[in-house]
Design an enzyme around this catalytic site. Structure first.
Site, PDB file in Angstrom:
ATOM      1  N   SER A   1      -8.615  -1.385 -13.942  1.00 49.15           N
ATOM      2  CA  SER A   1      -9.851  -0.788 -13.445  1.00 49.15           C
ATOM      3  C   SER A   1      -9.952   0.663 -13.889  1.00 49.15           C
ATOM      4  O   SER A   1      -8.928   1.355 -14.025  1.00 49.15           O
ATOM      5  CB  SER A   1      -9.824  -0.855 -11.916  1.00 49.15           C
ATOM      6  OG  SER A   1     -10.802  -0.003 -11.376  1.00 49.15           O
TER       7      SER A   1
ATOM      8  N   TYR B   1      -5.385   0.135  -3.561  1.00 48.41           N
ATOM      9  CA  TYR B   1      -5.863  -0.823  -4.581  1.00 48.41           C
ATOM     10  C   TYR B   1      -5.651  -0.252  -5.981  1.00 48.41           C
ATOM     11  O   TYR B   1      -5.071  -0.888  -6.861  1.00 48.41           O
ATOM     12  CB  TYR B   1      -7.351  -1.149  -4.351  1.00 48.41           C
ATOM     13  CG  TYR B   1      -7.995  -1.794  -5.562  1.00 48.41           C
ATOM     14  CD1 TYR B   1      -7.703  -3.102  -5.909  1.00 48.41           C
ATOM     15  CD2 TYR B   1      -8.874  -1.069  -6.386  1.00 48.41           C
ATOM     16  CE1 TYR B   1      -8.265  -3.687  -7.044  1.00 48.41           C
ATOM     17  CE2 TYR B   1      -9.436  -1.632  -7.509  1.00 48.41           C
ATOM     18  CZ  TYR B   1      -9.140  -2.942  -7.830  1.00 48.41           C
ATOM     19  OH  TYR B   1      -9.691  -3.512  -8.956  1.00 48.41           O
TER      20      TYR B   1
ATOM     21  N   LYS C   1      -3.036  -1.255  -9.379  1.00 47.80           N
ATOM     22  CA  LYS C   1      -3.437  -1.432 -10.793  1.00 47.80           C
ATOM     23  C   LYS C   1      -2.572  -0.534 -11.683  1.00 47.80           C
ATOM     24  O   LYS C   1      -2.121  -0.946 -12.746  1.00 47.80           O
ATOM     25  CB  LYS C   1      -4.923  -1.095 -10.983  1.00 47.80           C
ATOM     26  CG  LYS C   1      -5.866  -2.089 -10.320  1.00 47.80           C
ATOM     27  CD  LYS C   1      -5.813  -3.431 -11.003  1.00 47.80           C
ATOM     28  CE  LYS C   1      -6.623  -4.483 -10.289  1.00 47.80           C
ATOM     29  NZ  LYS C   1      -6.361  -5.836 -10.753  1.00 47.80           N
TER      30      LYS C   1
END
Ligand code: NAD
Ligand code: UFG
Length: 334
Positions: A126, A151, A155
């Site tokens: 992302s 989150y 990643k």
């Protein structure tokens, strides 16, 4: 012809990518635990493409024996790894769940791949990994990791895991794709994004307000240092994201080690511009009100997408108008 194992293949981006893979002559095997999708999506992928889909219910965290069986039963050439949890706000409330699912799930997948000598993988990362230490337009030479939520950190950790793996064994071949803001849906209206409960993201929220299922959209902040005071993002059609994966797959054999690419349009659109485009293209009113800034929002995020073009031959095709029309068609069918 080669066979791609697609984790999270019944989810939003995975399902669109499965369609593009099948349309480009690849065979696919989907692995999903359906925690944020439905097995019915596989039938819809078959309906769109007229091709067969092999589907396994399997959790990357808990069904390691099953995963091993899947690798034993099938001749797999490469993996596309979409399976993961993706809500920033949920990750702040339940960090362990996010580290477990996104990091531990990926570790299990890598173990199975290593055991069965499958060493090509395309990973869904992302733009959030760029964090706050650099400014738009973001390019792949910029530092990553200064991320403000669990989150995003999962990643970042998985990106580093792949870097370590490639350093340890030159046969691993990894493409990391850093998505900017995927929106829209397949033209057929058969697949799209189905957020559970009240969505956090802008486009699903706009669609639900336009459909009369939610009352009012709150625009988070009107005093940012941008031309109209609202945040700017790089919205990219989910079909373009899917096509980017097909380009990455055909390019992966010419690459070595780990390579990261932005998937964006290089064009910024403000919250107000997106709402106006949606209203114009759908002739629906989106009732809005201005609210406080949302904690953690970066004012301006858009990609420099040159590297994906130069090295993978990928360039996003679709504009905001088509993204809005396709998102609305999906909303009307849902
Ligand atoms: P999604 O939730 O629609 O799809 C993810 C799929 O993975 C779902 O079908 C879910 O059931 C499955 N899954 C989750 N955990 C699993 C597990 N442990 N085992 C097996 N299956 C599991 O999400 P999406 O929007 O399609 O996103 C796909 C990937 O792209 C995710 O990794 C996400 O973090 C990443 N990403 C998404 C966006 C976005 O805006 N949608 C932006 C950047 C990155
Ligand atoms: N916004 C509103 N009202 C809403 C929802 C969003 O005004 O109800 C605004 C946000 O403040 C932001 C913009 O719309 O300015 C886009 O917000 P999204 O939540 O749709 O997208 P983000 O850019 O915040 O986050 C997305 C993904 C993350 C990912 C990040 C990477 O949701 O998972 O992109 O750039 F990490």
């Amino acid at each position: 012809m080669s066979t791609v194992l697609v984790t999270g293949g019944t989810g939003y981006i995975g399902s669109h990518t499965c369609v593009e893979l099948l349309n480009n002559g690849y065979d696919i095997i989907i692995v999903d635990n359906f925690c944020n999708s439905s097995p019915d999506v596989a039938g819809r992928i078959e309906q769109i493409t007229g091709k067969k889909v092999k589907l396994y219910k399997c959790d990357l965290c808990y069904d390691v024996e099953k995963l091993d069986e899947i690798f034993k039963e099938n001749k797999i050439d490469a993996v596309m790894h979409f399976a993961g949890l993706k809500s920033v706000s949920e990750s702040i409330k339940f960090p362990i769940l996010y580290y477990e699912n996104n990091v531990f799930g990926t570790v299990n997948l890598c173990k199975a791949m290593e055991k069965h000598n499958v060493k090509k993988i395309i990973f869904s990362s992302s733009a959030t990994v760029y964090g706050t230490s650099s400014f738009a337009p973001y390019d792949e030479t910029m530092p990553i990791g200064d991320v403000s939520n669990p989150y995003g950190r999962t990643k970042y950790i998985v990106e580093k895991l792949f870097e370590d793996l490639c350093n340890s064994d030159a046969l691993w071949n990894v493409v990391i794709l850093r998505y900017f803001n995927p929106i829209g849906a397949h033209e057929s209206g058969l697949i799209g994004e189905s957020p559970k409960g009240i969505p956090n993201n802008l486009m699903p929220y706009i669609s639900l307000v336009a459909a009369g299922k939610l009352d009012t959209l709150t625009i988070f902040g009107k005093d940012y240092d941008t031309p109209d005071g609202t945040c700017i993002r790089d919205y990219i059609h989910v079909i373009d994201i899917a096509k980017g994966h097909v380009c990455a797959l055909s390019g992966i054999t010419k690459l070595s080690g780990v390579n990261a690419y932005n998937l964006g349009t290089s064009k910024g659109t403000s919250v107000l511009e997106l709402i106006n485009a949606f209203q114009k293209m759908t002739s629906r009113k989106v009732r809005c009100t201005f609210g406080e800034r949302r904690k953690g929002d970066i004012p301006v995020v858009y990609a420099n997408a040159d590297k994906a073009y130069k090295e993978l031959g990928f360039k996003a095709e679709y504009g905001i108008e088509k993204m809005c029309i396709d998102a609305w068609r999906w909303q009307c069918n849902s």
